[in-house]
Enzyme design. Structure first.
Site, mmCIF file in Angstrom:
data_model
loop_
_atom_site.group_PDB
_atom_site.id
_atom_site.type_symbol
_atom_site.label_atom_id
_atom_site.label_comp_id
_atom_site.label_asym_id
_atom_site.label_seq_id
_atom_site.Cartn_x
_atom_site.Cartn_y
_atom_site.Cartn_z
ATOM 1 N N ASP A 13 -3.863 57.450 8.292
ATOM 2 C CA ASP A 13 -5.222 57.845 8.693
ATOM 3 C C ASP A 13 -5.275 59.197 9.384
ATOM 4 O OD1 ASP A 13 -6.029 55.380 7.713
ATOM 5 O OD2 ASP A 13 -5.804 54.402 9.666
ATOM 6 N N LYS A 16 -5.673 62.697 5.427
ATOM 7 C CA LYS A 16 -5.110 63.193 4.162
ATOM 8 C C LYS A 16 -6.186 63.403 3.106
ATOM 9 C CE LYS A 16 -2.521 59.494 4.167
ATOM 10 N NZ LYS A 16 -2.791 58.985 5.536
ATOM 11 N N GLY A 40 -7.043 54.047 2.800
ATOM 12 C CA GLY A 40 -8.472 54.374 2.796
ATOM 13 C C GLY A 40 -8.573 55.852 3.108
ATOM 14 N N HIS A 41 -8.921 56.646 2.128
ATOM 15 C CA HIS A 41 -8.961 58.102 2.297
ATOM 16 C C HIS A 41 -10.414 58.563 2.285
ATOM 17 C CE1 HIS A 41 -4.540 58.524 0.733
ATOM 18 N NE2 HIS A 41 -4.660 57.798 1.817
ATOM 19 N N GLN A 224 -0.641 56.287 3.521
ATOM 20 C CA GLN A 224 -0.021 55.839 4.775
ATOM 21 C C GLN A 224 0.585 57.047 5.508
ATOM 22 O OE1 GLN A 224 0.871 53.557 1.770
ATOM 23 N NE2 GLN A 224 -1.165 52.946 2.340
HETATM 24 P P1 GDP Z 1 -6.534 59.282 5.586
HETATM 25 O O1 GDP Z 1 -6.198 57.850 5.345
HETATM 26 O O2 GDP Z 1 -5.355 60.055 6.064
HETATM 27 O O3 GDP Z 1 -7.208 59.953 4.431
HETATM 28 O O4 GDP Z 1 -7.569 59.283 6.809
HETATM 29 P P2 GDP Z 1 -8.835 58.297 6.983
HETATM 30 O O5 GDP Z 1 -9.899 58.737 6.064
HETATM 31 O O6 GDP Z 1 -8.418 56.883 6.933
HETATM 32 O O7 GDP Z 1 -9.189 58.561 8.502
HETATM 33 C C1 GDP Z 1 -9.531 59.816 8.978
HETATM 34 C C2 GDP Z 1 -10.910 59.711 9.632
HETATM 35 O O8 GDP Z 1 -11.170 60.852 10.406
HETATM 36 C C3 GDP Z 1 -12.045 59.648 8.618
HETATM 37 O O9 GDP Z 1 -13.112 58.923 9.149
HETATM 38 C C4 GDP Z 1 -12.417 61.123 8.453
HETATM 39 O O10 GDP Z 1 -13.756 61.302 8.011
HETATM 40 C C5 GDP Z 1 -12.252 61.602 9.859
HETATM 41 N N1 GDP Z 1 -11.850 63.001 10.022
HETATM 42 C C6 GDP Z 1 -11.013 63.746 9.267
HETATM 43 N N2 GDP Z 1 -10.792 64.945 9.834
HETATM 44 C C7 GDP Z 1 -11.511 64.961 10.980
HETATM 45 C C8 GDP Z 1 -11.676 65.914 12.023
HETATM 46 O O11 GDP Z 1 -11.118 66.986 12.035
HETATM 47 N N3 GDP Z 1 -12.501 65.556 13.059
HETATM 48 C C9 GDP Z 1 -13.143 64.367 13.113
HETATM 49 N N4 GDP Z 1 -13.918 64.101 14.160
HETATM 50 N N5 GDP Z 1 -13.011 63.445 12.141
HETATM 51 C C10 GDP Z 1 -12.189 63.741 11.102
HETATM 52 P P1 IMO Z 2 -3.898 55.492 4.714
HETATM 53 O O1 IMO Z 2 -3.403 55.993 3.377
HETATM 54 C C1 IMO Z 2 -3.127 53.196 8.323
HETATM 55 C C2 IMO Z 2 -0.686 49.595 7.915
HETATM 56 C C3 IMO Z 2 -1.359 48.261 8.127
HETATM 57 C C4 IMO Z 2 -0.202 47.449 8.639
HETATM 58 C C5 IMO Z 2 0.978 47.978 7.836
HETATM 59 C C6 IMO Z 2 1.305 47.169 6.598
HETATM 60 O O2 IMO Z 2 -5.353 55.276 4.788
HETATM 61 O O3 IMO Z 2 -3.367 56.357 5.808
HETATM 62 P P2 IMO Z 2 0.174 46.700 4.255
HETATM 63 O O4 IMO Z 2 -1.250 46.436 3.866
HETATM 64 O O5 IMO Z 2 0.739 47.902 3.622
HETATM 65 O O6 IMO Z 2 1.029 45.504 4.079
HETATM 66 O O7 IMO Z 2 0.130 46.964 5.838
HETATM 67 O O8 IMO Z 2 0.610 49.286 7.451
HETATM 68 N N1 IMO Z 2 -1.324 50.456 6.890
HETATM 69 C C7 IMO Z 2 -2.034 51.541 7.186
HETATM 70 N N2 IMO Z 2 -2.410 52.058 8.381
HETATM 71 N N3 IMO Z 2 -3.448 53.838 7.186
HETATM 72 C C8 IMO Z 2 -3.060 53.350 5.980
HETATM 73 O O9 IMO Z 2 -3.241 54.023 4.837
HETATM 74 C C9 IMO Z 2 -2.359 52.127 5.946
HETATM 75 N N4 IMO Z 2 -1.864 51.355 4.955
HETATM 76 C C10 IMO Z 2 -1.227 50.347 5.551
HETATM 77 O O10 IMO Z 2 -2.402 48.349 9.056
HETATM 78 O O11 IMO Z 2 0.031 47.749 9.984
HETATM 79 MG MG MG Z 3 -6.893 55.944 5.925
#
Ligand code: GDP
Ligand code: IMO
Ligand code: MG
Length: 423
Positions: A13, A16, A40-41, A224
């Site tokens: 998270d 990416k 979840g991207h 991840q």
């Molecule tokens: P990913 O899994 O690495 O793609 O990241 P996620 O989408 O799960 O989580 C990142 C969260 O932070 C999302 O809600 C994005 O919309 C938000 N986000 C990304 N970059 C920034 C930033 O620079 N500032 C803030 N406030 N939110 C951001």
């Molecule tokens: P993105 O790509 C954050 C965590 C889960 C759990 C562990 C194992 O959005 O960064 P799994 O479902 O793979 O068996 O879970 O890994 N986890 C993540 N945490 N971002 C993710 O993906 C994750 N994918 C799995 O919360 O602790």
């Molecule tokens: Mg994510």
């Protein structure tokens, strides 16, 4: 042309999805190499938020090809839901999305096994997203899995039945109450399989080899983060794939010597969702503020993310394992308003001060040693130029760069595509 990699350096998270979207205009192909719908991207542009789980984050750009690699595990049901959402936004995915025949399928019974395994662990549960990731990778390495390419063969349904039956008997082995109706789950599964079959399946390793030889630019998108890597993460509280740079080689069939840049993405602080050690975790007001301002809720499960200070010991480790060449610092805006900030620069580990990420990072083994920094009050979210960044933020950035000996080339100051500052 070289293949560039983009990877999360913490526990996922990091942002990416946002950055892949920002960079896609520079690439011909965006290729996801591991993980599945546990990811979840999030992408935000033109006032709309999109969350992708299995589909690469370049999908909203008309010219790029988006490739789901052999290292990815696909749940057809979730995949179909993602496609339906793309249709609403008029994305022509039939043209821009291709799938490796060697990618493995997540069956409904894999999800059941995940749920049964987690329930049986009680307090020791991993905190899995329950998407069937672990059981599907277990079947892959156990040589029982069903792959996308199998769907082109007549015999695949027999193979499916045998595996689903075996899974059902495995579920009953766990001493847990699990209510489910497999018939119902199979109706949506087979419907989704038909949708999946309407897409283009490819021999992706050859496709990427030819593309790379023809001078196409390729960006590999990780899911991840490095600390969730099955080998290098905080095992057993990890996911079941290699989230680090080596995972791009096995998850796409690219050779190590074609890798160019390695973009490492990290948050200006740290978050983690699910169980497992987290040395710099905060249980106070500061942690609560990070969670609230940063809107730290999982994009896949909606669970609140644990928050804490930046951990440079862990970050350095992730940079080493991945060979990071450029850093990108996300969510700097979330730290505005803190009077002072902390960065963990060493651990106290069994009475000694250490600077490396040890085998055991549980709270009772490790306590963080911090360096303090001055905070800043300025709202960063409307800034678009490096020269306007506050002095104390520059000091924070310079310290990280000096410690890691890697340049921070991008600072993200908000979720939107446009809230991105290149340095
Ligand atoms: P990913 O899994 O690495 O793609 O990241 P996620 O989408 O799960 O989580 C990142 C969260 O932070 C999302 O809600 C994005 O919309 C938000 N986000 C990304 N970059 C920034 C930033 O620079 N500032 C803030 N406030 N939110 C951001
Ligand atoms: P993105 O790509 C954050 C965590 C889960 C759990 C562990 C194992 O959005 O960064 P799994 O479902 O793979 O068996 O879970 O890994 N986890 C993540 N945490 N971002 C993710 O993906 C994750 N994918 C799995 O919360 O602790
Ligand atoms: Mg994510």
């Amino acid at each position: 042309m070289a293949v560039d990699l983009l990877l999360g350096l913490q526990w996922g998270d990091e942002g990416k999805g946002k950055i892949v979207d920002v960079l896609t205009s520079k690439y011909n192909i965006i290729a996801r190499f591991q993980g599945g719908p546990n990811a979840g991207h999030t992408l935000v542009f033109n006032g709309t938020k999109h969350v992708l789980h299995t589909i690469p984050s370049g999908i909203f750009h008309k010219k790029a090809i988006n490739l789901v690699g052999n290292g990815v595990v696909i749940d057809p049901v979730i995949f179909k839901k993602e496609l339906d959402k793309l249709s609403l936004h008029k994305v022509d995915y039939q043209k821009s999305l291709v799938i490796s025949r060697k990618a493995h399928l997540i069956l409904p019974t894999h999800r059941l096994l995940d749920a049964a395994s987690e329930a049986s662990k009680g307090k020791a549960k991993i905190g899995s997203t329950l998407k069937g990731i672990g059981p599907t990778y277990m079947d892959k390495t156990g040589r029982n899995g069903i792959r996308v390419g199998d769907l082109e063969l007549d015999s695949w349904k027999e193979k499916y039945r045998a595996l689903a039956n075996k899974h059902e008997s495995m579920v009953s082995f766990y001493d847990v109450d699990l209510e489910y109706d497999l018939n119902e789950l199979e109706v949506e599964f087979f419907e989704a399989i038909n949708v999946l079959k309407s897409l283009t399946f490819i021999d992706s390793e050859d496709y990427l080899y030819q593309a790379q030889r023809a001078g196409k630019s390729i960006l590999a998108e990780g899911a991840q983060g490095s600390l969730l890597d099955v080998d290098f993460g905080t095992y057993p509280f990890v996911t079941s794939s290699n989230t680090t740079a080596a995972g791009a080689c096995t998850g796409l069939g690219i050779a190590p010597n074609v890798i160019g840049k390695v973009y490492g993405i990290f948050k200006a602080y740290t978050t983690r969702v699910g169980s497992g050690p987290f040395p710099t975790e905060l249980f106070d007001k500061d942690g609560e503020t990070m969670g609230r301002v940063g809107n730290e809720f999982g994009a896949t499960t909606g669970r609140s993310r644990r928050c804490g200070w930046l951990d440079l010991v862990a970050l350095k480790y992730a940079c080493q394992v991945n060979g990071v060449t450029e850093l990108m610092m996300m969510k700097a805006d979330v730290l505005s308003g803190f009077k002072s900030l902390k960065i963990c620069t060493a651990y106290k580990h069994k009475g000694e001060i250490i600077y490396h990420f040890p085998f055991n990072v549980e709270v009772h083994n490790v306590s963080p040693i911090y360096t303090d920094f001055e905070g800043w009050d300025e709202d960063l979210t409307k800034m678009s130029n490096e020269s306007t960044l506050p002095k104390s933020l520059n000091a924070y950035i310079n310290f990280i760069e000096k410690e890691l000996q890697i340049p921070i080339k991008l600072v993200s100051v908000g979720p939107d595509r446009k809230q991105t500052i290149f340095r």
